[in-house]
Design a protein around this motif. Sequence first.
Motif, mmCIF file in Angstrom:
data_model
loop_
_atom_site.group_PDB
_atom_site.id
_atom_site.type_symbol
_atom_site.label_atom_id
_atom_site.label_comp_id
_atom_site.label_asym_id
_atom_site.label_seq_id
_atom_site.Cartn_x
_atom_site.Cartn_y
_atom_site.Cartn_z
ATOM 1 N N GLY A 214 63.288 -39.407 -10.698
ATOM 2 C CA GLY A 214 62.093 -39.330 -9.874
ATOM 3 C C GLY A 214 61.826 -37.922 -9.388
ATOM 4 O O GLY A 214 60.679 -37.461 -9.378
ATOM 5 N N LEU A 215 62.882 -37.233 -8.969
ATOM 6 C CA LEU A 215 62.708 -35.856 -8.500
ATOM 7 C C LEU A 215 62.235 -34.949 -9.622
ATOM 8 O O LEU A 215 61.410 -34.045 -9.401
ATOM 9 N N ASP A 216 62.736 -35.182 -10.835
ATOM 10 C CA ASP A 216 62.280 -34.380 -11.978
ATOM 11 C C ASP A 216 60.796 -34.593 -12.230
ATOM 12 O O ASP A 216 60.043 -33.630 -12.463
ATOM 13 N N ALA A 217 60.342 -35.848 -12.188
ATOM 14 C CA ALA A 217 58.918 -36.126 -12.395
ATOM 15 C C ALA A 217 58.080 -35.482 -11.301
ATOM 16 O O ALA A 217 57.023 -34.890 -11.570
ATOM 17 N N ARG A 240 71.000 -34.610 -4.996
ATOM 18 C CA ARG A 240 70.626 -33.230 -4.703
ATOM 19 C C ARG A 240 71.734 -32.278 -5.130
ATOM 20 O O ARG A 240 72.785 -32.698 -5.600
ATOM 21 N N GLY A 241 71.460 -30.979 -4.967
ATOM 22 C CA GLY A 241 72.438 -29.962 -5.309
ATOM 23 C C GLY A 241 72.066 -29.242 -6.586
ATOM 24 O O GLY A 241 70.984 -29.414 -7.155
ATOM 25 N N ALA A 242 72.971 -28.375 -7.051
ATOM 26 C CA ALA A 242 72.730 -27.546 -8.232
ATOM 27 C C ALA A 242 72.405 -28.404 -9.444
ATOM 28 O O ALA A 242 73.067 -29.397 -9.724
ATOM 29 N N GLY A 243 71.345 -28.028 -10.156
ATOM 30 C CA GLY A 243 70.927 -28.747 -11.347
ATOM 31 C C GLY A 243 69.952 -29.871 -11.098
ATOM 32 O O GLY A 243 69.485 -30.515 -12.043
ATOM 33 N N VAL A 244 69.616 -30.121 -9.824
ATOM 34 C CA VAL A 244 68.688 -31.190 -9.456
ATOM 35 C C VAL A 244 67.455 -30.550 -8.814
ATOM 36 O O VAL A 244 67.561 -29.534 -8.114
ATOM 37 N N VAL A 245 66.288 -31.129 -9.052
ATOM 38 C CA VAL A 245 65.067 -30.639 -8.407
ATOM 39 C C VAL A 245 65.209 -30.789 -6.893
ATOM 40 O O VAL A 245 65.522 -31.875 -6.396
ATOM 41 N N ALA A 246 64.993 -29.707 -6.181
ATOM 42 C CA ALA A 246 65.162 -29.716 -4.725
ATOM 43 C C ALA A 246 63.890 -30.222 -4.058
ATOM 44 O O ALA A 246 62.774 -29.895 -4.481
ATOM 45 N N ALA A 247 64.067 -31.002 -3.012
ATOM 46 C CA ALA A 247 62.933 -31.496 -2.224
ATOM 47 C C ALA A 247 63.362 -31.591 -0.773
ATOM 48 O O ALA A 247 64.376 -32.208 -0.463
ATOM 49 N N ASP A 248 62.594 -30.973 0.106
ATOM 50 C CA ASP A 248 62.882 -31.075 1.534
ATOM 51 C C ASP A 248 62.533 -32.469 2.037
ATOM 52 O O ASP A 248 61.711 -33.182 1.444
ATOM 53 N N GLU A 311 55.180 -42.031 -14.970
ATOM 54 C CA GLU A 311 53.887 -42.277 -15.605
ATOM 55 C C GLU A 311 52.830 -41.321 -15.058
ATOM 56 O O GLU A 311 51.986 -40.810 -15.810
ATOM 57 N N LEU A 312 52.884 -41.068 -13.756
ATOM 58 C CA LEU A 312 51.938 -40.127 -13.169
ATOM 59 C C LEU A 312 52.178 -38.725 -13.722
ATOM 60 O O LEU A 312 51.218 -37.995 -14.029
ATOM 61 N N ALA A 313 53.443 -38.342 -13.886
ATOM 62 C CA ALA A 313 53.752 -37.027 -14.438
ATOM 63 C C ALA A 313 53.299 -36.920 -15.884
ATOM 64 O O ALA A 313 52.807 -35.858 -16.310
ATOM 65 N N ALA A 314 53.444 -37.985 -16.658
ATOM 66 C CA ALA A 314 52.998 -37.957 -18.051
ATOM 67 C C ALA A 314 51.494 -37.755 -18.136
ATOM 68 O O ALA A 314 50.981 -37.163 -19.100
ATOM 69 N N ASP A 315 50.787 -38.211 -17.115
ATOM 70 C CA ASP A 315 49.322 -38.092 -17.095
ATOM 71 C C ASP A 315 48.873 -36.688 -16.701
ATOM 72 O O ASP A 315 48.022 -36.084 -17.364
ATOM 73 N N VAL A 316 49.452 -36.134 -15.628
ATOM 74 C CA VAL A 316 48.924 -34.875 -15.085
ATOM 75 C C VAL A 316 49.782 -33.658 -15.409
ATOM 76 O O VAL A 316 49.330 -32.518 -15.209
ATOM 77 N N ALA A 317 51.013 -33.878 -15.906
ATOM 78 C CA ALA A 317 51.897 -32.735 -16.176
ATOM 79 C C ALA A 317 52.722 -32.984 -17.434
ATOM 80 O O ALA A 317 53.950 -32.900 -17.415
ATOM 81 N N PRO A 318 52.077 -33.292 -18.560
ATOM 82 C CA PRO A 318 52.828 -33.700 -19.755
ATOM 83 C C PRO A 318 53.739 -32.608 -20.314
ATOM 84 O O PRO A 318 54.758 -32.914 -20.930
ATOM 85 N N ASP A 319 53.399 -31.346 -20.108
ATOM 86 C CA ASP A 319 54.172 -30.262 -20.715
ATOM 87 C C ASP A 319 54.907 -29.407 -19.684
ATOM 88 O O ASP A 319 55.485 -28.373 -20.028
ATOM 89 N N ALA A 320 54.882 -29.823 -18.426
ATOM 90 C CA ALA A 320 55.468 -28.999 -17.371
ATOM 91 C C ALA A 320 56.986 -29.169 -17.333
ATOM 92 O O ALA A 320 57.533 -30.186 -17.759
ATOM 93 N N THR A 321 57.633 -28.155 -16.822
ATOM 94 C CA THR A 321 59.077 -28.175 -16.615
ATOM 95 C C THR A 321 59.345 -28.004 -15.131
ATOM 96 O O THR A 321 58.781 -27.116 -14.480
ATOM 97 N N ALA A 322 60.236 -28.816 -14.606
ATOM 98 C CA ALA A 322 60.535 -28.753 -13.182
ATOM 99 C C ALA A 322 61.663 -27.767 -12.925
ATOM 100 O O ALA A 322 62.698 -27.819 -13.597
ATOM 101 N N PRO A 323 61.494 -26.861 -11.969
ATOM 102 C CA PRO A 323 62.607 -25.969 -11.612
ATOM 103 C C PRO A 323 63.687 -26.746 -10.861
ATOM 104 O O PRO A 323 63.389 -27.655 -10.092
ATOM 105 N N VAL A 324 64.943 -26.395 -11.102
ATOM 106 C CA VAL A 324 66.053 -27.079 -10.440
ATOM 107 C C VAL A 324 66.789 -26.100 -9.528
ATOM 108 O O VAL A 324 66.670 -24.880 -9.662
ATOM 109 N N ALA A 325 67.533 -26.633 -8.595
ATOM 110 C CA ALA A 325 68.280 -25.803 -7.660
ATOM 111 C C ALA A 325 69.415 -25.080 -8.383
ATOM 112 O O ALA A 325 70.103 -25.656 -9.232
ATOM 113 N N ALA A 326 69.583 -23.821 -8.049
ATOM 114 C CA ALA A 326 70.680 -23.040 -8.596
ATOM 115 C C ALA A 326 71.933 -23.252 -7.750
ATOM 116 O O ALA A 326 71.865 -23.621 -6.580
#
Length: 520
Positions: A214-217, A240-248, A311-326
């Motif tokens: 979910g965080l990746d989407a 959460r943590g390194a390698g996972v999309v960060a969200a406050d 499904e929402l990400a496939a619609d509005v961000a089909p080619d995007a890449t999510a940055p992950v926490a270092a």
Amino acid sequence: MTTGAQSLLRTLLAGGVDVCFANPGTSEMHAVAALDAEPGMRGVLTLFEGVATGAADGYARMAGRPAATLLHLGPGLGNGIANLHNARRAGSGVVNVVGDHATSHAAFDAPLQSDIASLAGPVSGWVRHTAGPADVAADAAEAVAAARSGRVATLVLPADASWGDGAADRPAPVPAAPEPGRGNPEARSAAAAALRSGEPCLLLLGGDATRTDGLDAAGRIAAATGARVLVETFPARLERGAGVVAADRLAYLPDAATQQLAGTRHLVLVGARSPVAFFGYPGRRGDLVPEGCHVHEVAGRADAAAAALAELAADVAPDATAPVAALRRPPLPTGPLRVDTAADVVGALLPEGAIVVDEANTSGLTLPSATAGAPRHDWLCLTGGAIGWGLPAATGAAIACPDRPVWCLQADGSAMYTISALWTHAREGLDVTTVVYNNAAYAILRLELAAVGIDGSGGSAARSLLDLDRPRLDFVAVATGMGVPATRAETAEELAAALAKAAAEPGPHLVEAMVPPLVP
């Protein structure tokens, strides 16, 4: 002949429920005795019912399947209700078995007689009072099915239904749980249009949308559209943590949450409830949604939120890449312990794969930022706000995941509600490291005293109800008395050494971190 108690355990085991957190009494003795004939069921003794129910919550969050509890009559259920409330708010499935008087004894209004179903109703999504031994298997199977769908399922079991013969020899089949919904397609279409519009959008995540997928989407949507992403204030389980999309996370204090939400024109809810203040305050709005903001509930609490978000990400961000926490740890601090330096020690030393059970309250204010770049871990939160949850939840998480270290970050005042969980940690040899932040105060209530508009934050009589001194609690003595090795830390160096020692030794440990209260 098969007794009802035997039929109960066999059906639970057949349904995949193989752990029972128990604080039984006379009406449950036949269920206790049946454990000897069903070695597949692990019985875990707790010394207070709130530990049993909180442990079942922590277990469900990490195992992804329900555990059972075994409680004694209405008063036993009453003692466990606070953590059943937290489990309900988390969407944790629990098979909550409550013994009752024998049917023929109920007419005498014995001292422990009570209306168990009425007590159970507010914290349960399913309640059944078994009529007799022949009904136990079928009722237990339905309870398991209800718990699998993320509900607290309370099965009231009269003593004669347990001891009586004539129960089914075979476990009843557990009905298939319905597939979770995929959300609201119309709301998803409206959210997609809003995300493409260029107007300020914010995704608020809850449910299983706070896991990696979910965080990746959400991260892909944010990268493609500029939308912001927040997680609800107290998620049931946040990866959460390194390698996972960060969200406050959305702030607890309404003023801070209002600032986070300010300017949002479209609020997209994916597994999260619409944000409200935790309490009503004089002269303030309880609804935190900004004026003029459109709310799009793409997926509800019971839906497959991560799938709807994908499904929402496939619609509005089909080619995007999510940055992950270092991978990024704070340096080990030195000097006297404070809230911020204690958090930095945790961030510097948190093991990979750890499960963090967070009931640190005000002493944990800077923990999220200090641990954001730690190795990948899970973070469990107090979903329902009923304190006394942390130590029990750590119990259940450790039993669910015996190969992972559990760090319980625990405020001193709320620790005392269920401190007997330490005894279960010792008895079961659980890999739980508990950090108790001893600031000798209900610091959160000092904050709330001012927040409700009390001039001067109250006088001496009022403030005396918010202080935990005279005498100051000694958690080292308490833990040692229950079989858990313990030490006290007054400096950052001492806290680091204690945590390193705990990580190197098997079994439970407690570190009493002496910190000044965040609110003087």
